[in-house]
Design a protein around this motif. Structure first.
Motif, PDB file in Angstrom:
ATOM      1  N   GLU A  38       0.835  -1.202   0.000  1.00 57.53           N
ATOM      2  CA  GLU A  38       0.000   0.000   0.000  1.00 57.53           C
ATOM      3  C   GLU A  38       0.871   1.255   0.000  1.00 57.53           C
ATOM      4  OE1 GLU A  38      -3.454  -0.382   2.819  1.00 57.53           O
ATOM      5  OE2 GLU A  38      -2.385  -2.221   3.343  1.00 57.53           O
ATOM      6  N   ARG A  45      -4.152  -2.672  11.624  1.00 59.74           N
ATOM      7  CA  ARG A  45      -5.325  -3.087  10.872  1.00 59.74           C
ATOM      8  C   ARG A  45      -6.552  -3.448  11.722  1.00 59.74           C
ATOM      9  NH1 ARG A  45      -1.192  -3.529   7.591  1.00 59.74           N
ATOM     10  NH2 ARG A  45      -1.467  -3.427   5.342  1.00 59.74           N
ATOM     11  N   HIS A 113      -4.594 -11.862   2.094  1.00 58.26           N
ATOM     12  CA  HIS A 113      -5.648 -11.063   1.476  1.00 58.26           C
ATOM     13  C   HIS A 113      -6.996 -11.710   1.765  1.00 58.26           C
ATOM     14  CE1 HIS A 113      -4.412 -14.062  -1.560  1.00 58.26           C
ATOM     15  NE2 HIS A 113      -5.701 -14.086  -1.908  1.00 58.26           N
ATOM     16  N   ARG A 131      -9.979  -5.303   4.752  1.00 61.60           N
ATOM     17  CA  ARG A 131      -8.628  -5.803   5.022  1.00 61.60           C
ATOM     18  C   ARG A 131      -7.611  -4.670   5.043  1.00 61.60           C
ATOM     19  NH1 ARG A 131      -5.797  -9.479   7.748  1.00 61.60           N
ATOM     20  NH2 ARG A 131      -3.697  -9.655   6.901  1.00 61.60           N
ATOM     21  N   THR A 132      -7.831  -3.646   4.229  1.00 59.28           N
ATOM     22  CA  THR A 132      -6.881  -2.540   4.115  1.00 59.28           C
ATOM     23  C   THR A 132      -7.559  -1.218   4.455  1.00 59.28           C
ATOM     24  OG1 THR A 132      -7.361  -2.047   1.789  1.00 59.28           O
ATOM     25  CG2 THR A 132      -5.738  -3.792   2.246  1.00 59.28           C
TER      26      THR A 132
END
Length: 416
Positions: A38, A45, A113, A131-132
């Motif tokens: 990223e 997270r 992922h 997730r992000t």
């Protein structure tokens, strides 16, 4: 080869940041590089499905260190970059931009992922994975206009998202293909407690049915069709059906990989000078009778990151700590100590209807894990009891008037 690092860390999550931080804080004299997929410095997270989603914390508050702080401390960030190939003989990795980086030691902390939902309509606008940070931002942007949410998957991420949606006044449905929530994480008693808690907040919890299709109009989600034919209207859908470890480059390089990349007690993989830590690492677990375990938790990422850093620094390793995990949903503070895989007896302490109780898990009379719900005292005392390997009587454990710490001095299981 364009650049060489004494330690190259692939992954900018909790485990990768932990390794880097430990090295820098110890005054490691070599060069350290951190590769992150990223375009943001390493960040936490877990809050993405909790406090960040609800707006309680900002994106800046998630950062472990500011970008300029990493540089000042001696680490170079290589952001927006993915490693697609590892050459363990040449000690070189190749990135998606066909850029080569050399390393003395490689730390694989690439995490995983979100597992995709293999049904028609899964690519519609309004279908989200968390997730992000980018995932969470996309979801947050839709929340003000959404009225009906369907959460697919009754794991912790899905339930935390469902709780946030319900608190925001949305109409929420949770769909879980198994016959109970949190089926891989806890016991039926705790699963039922969470199901009732969500239902008490007007969340429709559907168990034992999968999703056949996500329906839409003009490319945007409009509903979900279940395997039994039932149709549920939805403005947004959150999918939380598991994580797939990001290990393909190590698989291709010849590393031993089962469920994740196999590591020993020092975090070493089967490849020379290659370590792994965090969600993608499958480690020898001394706290269960299973040969290996892969855990997805902050505590595990921190401890494995610390282990890898200490190995690189040539320091001694303390005994591995007992794994723990936590989740907040509504007014429920769930904390677990230990790994309950393979228990043969479960004992409830307290009255679940009160909202404050614990479930103790035993194997051959020895406590291996404790789930606590709004029970700080039991959680604080569980670690010592698990470590003691004491033989206990289920009837005694079940008495909430008996403190867990009072059972620590009982006869250990290995004493004849």
């Amino acid at each position: 080869m364009s650049q060489h690092y004494d330690v190259l860390i692939v992954g900018a999550g909790q485990a990768g940041a932990q390794v880097a931080g430990e090295l820098l804080d110890a005054g490691y004299p070599g060069t350290v590089g951190i590769v992150g997929a990223e375009d943001i410095p390493p960040y936490e997270r877990p809050p993405l499905s909790k406090r960040y989603l609800s707006g309680e914390v900002s994106a800046d508050a998630l950062l472990f260190r500011a970008a300029d702080r990493w540089a000042a401390d001696g680490a170079e960030l290589l952001l927006g970059t993915e490693v697609v190939e590892v050459d363990p003989t040449a000690h070189v990795v190749t990135t998606s931009g066909d850029y080569q980086l050399g390393y003395g030691r490689l730390v694989w902390a690439a995490g995983g992922h979100a597992r995709a939902l293999p049904v028609p309509g899964a690519d519609l606008t309004g279908v989200h994975y968390v997730r992000t940070l980018e995932d969470a931002d996309r979801l947050k942007a839709q929340l003000p206009s959404a009225q009906r949410a369907v959460v697919i998957g009754g794991g912790f991420i899905g339930l935390e998202a469902a709780a946030a949606f319900a608190k925001a006044g949305m109409e929420v449905t949770v769909v879980e293909a198994m016959d109970r929530l949190l089926g891989r994480a806890t016991s039926p008693m705790v699963s039922e407690f969470f199901a009732q808690a969500h239902r008490s907040h007007k969340v429709d919890v559907i168990l034992g049915h999968g999703v056949a299709e996500i329906t839409g109009a003009e490319g945007t989600v409009r509903g979900v069709t279940l395997s039994n034919g039932r149709e549920i209207s939805a403005d947004l859908v959150v999918v939380g059906v598991g994580l797939v470890p990001n290990i393909e480059p190590l698989v291709q390089a010849g590393a031993a990989c089962t469920n994740g990349v196999d590591v020993d007690e020092f975090g070493r993989t089967a490849l020379p000078d290659v370590f792994a830590a965090g969600d993608c690492a499958n480690f020898a677990n001394t706290h269960t009778r299973q040969a290996r375990t892969r855990l997805e938790s902050v505590q595990n990422a921190v401890e494995q990151g610390r282990t890898v850093a200490r190995t690189i620094l040539g320091l001694e390793h303390p005994a591995p700590p007992i794994p723990w995990f936590w989740s907040n949903q509504y007014d429920i503070k769930f904390k677990t100590m230990g790994v309950l895989t393979g228990y043969d007896t479960s004992v409830v302490r307290g009255d679940p209807s009160s909202g404050r109780f614990s479930v103790v898990y035993l194997l051959d009379g020895v406590v291996i894990a404790v789930d606590t719900l709004n029970n700080v005292r039991d959680y604080a005392q569980a670690k010592a009891l698990i470590n003691s390997q004491a033989l206990v009587e289920p009837a005694v454990v079940a008495d909430p008037a008996v403190q867990l710490k009072d059972l620590v001095a009982k006869k250990p299981a290995h004493v004849a």
